[in-house]
Enzyme design. Structure first.
Site, PDB file in Angstrom:
ATOM      1  N   GLN A  71     122.889 -38.291   7.989  1.00 50.35           N
ATOM      2  CA  GLN A  71     121.876 -38.206   7.131  1.00 50.35           C
ATOM      3  C   GLN A  71     121.302 -36.786   6.847  1.00 50.35           C
ATOM      4  O   GLN A  71     121.966 -35.809   7.535  1.00 50.35           O
ATOM      5  CB  GLN A  71     120.643 -38.759   8.013  1.00 50.35           C
ATOM      6  N   HIS A  72     120.595 -36.589   6.061  1.00 48.62           N
ATOM      7  CA  HIS A  72     120.019 -35.336   5.664  1.00 48.62           C
ATOM      8  C   HIS A  72     120.748 -34.117   4.868  1.00 48.62           C
ATOM      9  O   HIS A  72     120.031 -33.319   4.448  1.00 48.62           O
ATOM     10  CB  HIS A  72     119.358 -34.655   6.718  1.00 48.62           C
ATOM     11  N   ASP A 242     123.405 -42.957   8.962  1.00 53.34           N
ATOM     12  CA  ASP A 242     124.380 -43.293  10.031  1.00 53.34           C
ATOM     13  C   ASP A 242     123.589 -44.100  11.151  1.00 53.34           C
ATOM     14  O   ASP A 242     124.279 -45.040  11.687  1.00 53.34           O
ATOM     15  CB  ASP A 242     125.007 -42.151  10.681  1.00 53.34           C
TER      16      ASP A 242
END
Length: 483
Positions: A71-72, A242
């Site tokens: 992520q991110h 994830d």
């Protein structure tokens, strides 16, 4: 018929091919990613291509696939579909000051008001991991690159786009930025999408980046196809962050808690409604099914075990034997494991600390025990924060590389307040969740298929409150080591 699930994580790319009806594993493969907190996305594509080829993940027997991804991470594209600069990953902390600035700006100088505002707007109080802080860093520190940005997406978005046949013009791609897609779980970690409303917050994007004219990926529904693979016609699922993919792979339901010990440590739960935590301990993310996934994330998890092993010159089994030979509380020795800074609590500049060292506890056994207990206490803090927001843990699942340690498994119930801990068989649950999502898209059903997980072990133990008390006291003694 088979489906393919992909886990493009921080350290590697894993591919599993599973039977769409039963979930039985047919074949699998993996390929490594480069180290670092910034990586050019082409490295992910190279690893994915290699793993897919090894597992025949796009073979004629594969009808659908999906991508679970870290992520991110900030992937910026220009008008020609070219990557503007290497992606900043979730664990890159250079945007910590940007996070604090944005909190203050939304609160008009009042940090508490700003924290409440961000939590209500996007489900999270900003920390350096969140994508929007990285966009502010880019605007402040690389203005020429910022001017080139035409679209911003996340790692799994970019890989889905490439799998659907799109790409940069320099590589013969069509550079169709409008074809970018994401899902609600990954969008909920950007800082400019609201889990509560399901809409982008362009006002927040403009606050951070100075512009709101960027192309943002279309948010695809949980069982909606994002496209097809041109060469085979296989359906492409929406993908997921994830942690949401792992929850789907485990088949988590309301009341289930998952503690995942990978590069990061994540304690998450399935909830039917959005969660808002102005303290910032909990991120109010969405999940991959239409529900919500509040979670606490620490930057330090499985590498804590690795550090202990290397420091003591033993293997994993040797470390476990040492740790389990000591008493709860390690004779007063406490590790605060902020080796790479920390996200919960938000201490991006902190370092790890050994507190309470004496001649009596300066032994390998006490040191091993302190490392394992410190790792688990960080996750227990996240569990406490979830409970404080109304989560009633029904089951606690323990997964990830750190869960392979017999010491972690054995000590977890005690540190988690005497709660039973379920350890499923070792597996690639992010990739499995992506595969299950692909099977869901393929089926067109209302719910994902029911895939059984056999062979789980349950660990029990008495609560060890002394461990938590010592850890809390030691955390109060740590500090940020700023240059």
């Amino acid at each position: 018929m088979n489906v393919t699930g992909i886990d493009s994580s921080t350290q590697s790319c894993k591919v599993v091919v599973r039977d769409a009806a039963t979930g039985a594993l047919v074949r699998s493969a993996r390929a490594s990613h480069p180290d670092g907190t910034e990586v050019h996305p082409d490295a992910w594509w190279t690893a994915l291509s290699g793993a897919l080829a090894e597992a025949d993940g796009l073979g004629t027997d594969v009808a659908a696939l999906a991508v679970g991804g870290q992520q991110h991470g900030m992937v910026c594209l220009d008008a020609d579909g070219e990557v503007v600069r290497p992606a900043l990953l979730w664990n890159d902390t250079r945007s910590a000051e940007a996070a604090e600035a944005l909190i203050a700006e939304l609160g008009h100088g009042d940090r508490a008001a700003g924290a409440r505002g961000w939590a209500q707007a996007c489900g999270s109080v900003l920390v350096a991991s969140i994508t929007i802080t990285k966009l502010r860093w880019l605007a402040d520190h690389e203005p020429d690159n910022a001017k080139r940005v035409a679209a911003v997406c996340l790692p799994h978005d970019w890989l889905t786009w490439r799998l659907a046949g799109h790409g940069p013009r320099s590589q013969g791609g069509d550079a169709d930025l409008a074809a970018l897609t994401t899902d609600r779980s990954d969008a909920s970690g950007t800082g400019y999408w609201s889990p509560a409303t399901g809409e982008y917050r362009l006002d927040l994007l403009k606050l951070a980046f100075g512009r709101d004219d960027l192309v943002l990926p279309r948010v695809v529904g949980p069982s909606e196809a994002a496209g097809r693979v041109p060469s085979t016609g296989a359906l492409i699922g929406p993908g997921a962050g994830d942690n949401a993919a792992a929850a789907l792979g485990l088949g988590l339901a309301e009341g289930d808690v998952c503690v995942s010990l990978g590069t990061s440590g994540v304690t998450s739960a399935i909830c039917p409604t959005p969660v808002v935590d102005p303290s910032g301990a909990i991120n109010g993310f969405a999940d991959a099914t239409g529900a919500f996934l509040p979670l606490a994330c620490t930057l330090n998890a499985s590498r804590v075990v690795d550090a202990a092993k290397d420091l003591l010159g033993v293997d994993y089994d040797g470390l476990a034997r040492l740790a389990l030979s000591g008493e709860p509380g390690a004779g007063g020795l406490v590790l605060v494991p902020y080796f790479e800074g920390e996200r919960m609590p938000n201490k991006p500049h902190a370092t790890a600390s050994l507190v309470g060292l004496t001649l009596a506890n300066a032994t390998p056994a006490h040191l091993a025990r302190a490392f394992v207990e410190g790792l688990l206490c960080g996750q227990a803090d996240g569990l406490d924060a979830l409970v404080a927001l109304g989560v009633a843990p029904r089951r606690i699942f323990l997964i990830g590389g750190g869960a392979k340690s017999p010491a972690v498994r054995t000590l977890a119930p005690g540190v988690f307040g005497g709660r039973d801990v379920v350890v499923p068989p070792e597996g690639e649950y992010v990739a499995d969740g992506a595969a299950r999502q692909a099977a869901w898209v393929l089926s067109g059903a209302d719910r994902p298929p029911a895939w059984a997980i056999d062979g789980a072990e349950t660990y029990t133990g008495e609560a060890t409150p002394l461990v938590r008390e010592q850890y809390a006291a030691a955390c109060g003694l740590t500090w940020d080591n700023r240059p």
